[in-house]
Design a protein around this motif. Structure first.
Motif, PDB file in Angstrom:
ATOM      1  N   SER A  31      65.596 112.716  98.379  1.00 17.89           N
ATOM      2  CA  SER A  31      65.710 111.275  98.200  1.00 17.89           C
ATOM      3  C   SER A  31      67.024 110.780  98.784  1.00 17.89           C
ATOM      4  O   SER A  31      67.629 109.860  98.275  1.00 17.89           O
ATOM      5  N   GLY A  32      67.465 111.433  99.847  1.00 16.12           N
ATOM      6  CA  GLY A  32      68.693 111.020 100.508  1.00 16.12           C
ATOM      7  C   GLY A  32      68.505 109.691 101.205  1.00 16.12           C
ATOM      8  O   GLY A  32      67.396 109.201 101.394  1.00 16.12           O
ATOM      9  N   SER A  33      69.617 109.104 101.606  1.00 16.86           N
ATOM     10  CA  SER A  33      69.513 107.809 102.266  1.00 16.86           C
ATOM     11  C   SER A  33      69.055 107.976 103.704  1.00 16.86           C
ATOM     12  O   SER A  33      69.273 108.999 104.335  1.00 16.86           O
ATOM     13  N   ASP A  35      68.854 106.119 107.592  1.00 15.24           N
ATOM     14  CA  ASP A  35      69.538 105.085 108.359  1.00 15.24           C
ATOM     15  C   ASP A  35      68.534 104.252 109.152  1.00 15.24           C
ATOM     16  O   ASP A  35      67.345 104.560 109.219  1.00 15.24           O
ATOM     17  N   GLN A  50      70.132  95.689 106.411  1.00 13.91           N
ATOM     18  CA  GLN A  50      71.081  96.645 105.841  1.00 13.91           C
ATOM     19  C   GLN A  50      72.133  95.870 105.075  1.00 13.91           C
ATOM     20  O   GLN A  50      72.714  94.901 105.574  1.00 13.91           O
ATOM     21  N   VAL A  54      72.949 100.375 102.696  1.00 13.78           N
ATOM     22  CA  VAL A  54      71.600 100.719 102.249  1.00 13.78           C
ATOM     23  C   VAL A  54      70.598  99.941 103.094  1.00 13.78           C
ATOM     24  O   VAL A  54      70.772  98.745 103.331  1.00 13.78           O
ATOM     25  N   TYR A  56      67.045  98.240 103.546  1.00 16.29           N
ATOM     26  CA  TYR A  56      65.958  97.651 102.762  1.00 16.29           C
ATOM     27  C   TYR A  56      64.840  97.266 103.713  1.00 16.29           C
ATOM     28  O   TYR A  56      65.074  96.660 104.750  1.00 16.29           O
TER      29      TYR A  56
END
Length: 75
Positions: A31-33, A35, A50, A54, A56
């Motif tokens: 569940s890493g971020s 890009d 962004q 984060v 979206y």
């Protein structure tokens, strides 16, 4: 007769436990971020923004119906 029943139940129990085990199967969940480049690689038409590092992604009807103003900073 009782011995045959016991042997049958023992074999059945062994088969069920071996058949239902997850040994050998590997499930990896992360569940890493992600890009913006990754999101756009997966979906070149993605509607994203962004904020604070984060990403979206929108695809919600009521969000799509909002009137947005350019050059107005969020936050």
């Amino acid at each position: 007769m009782l011995q045959k029943l016991f042997c049958f139940l023992a074999v059945l129990a062994i088969c069920l436990t071996n058949g239902c085990s997850t040994e050998g199967e590997t499930i990896k969940v992360s569940s890493g971020s992600i890009d913006a480049d990754e999101v756009l690689t997966l979906n070149p038409n993605a509607d994203i923004f962004q904020y604070d590092g984060v990403i979206y992604k929108t695809n919600i009807e009521w969000v799509e119906e909002l009137t947005l103003t350019k050059n107005e900073q969020v936050g």
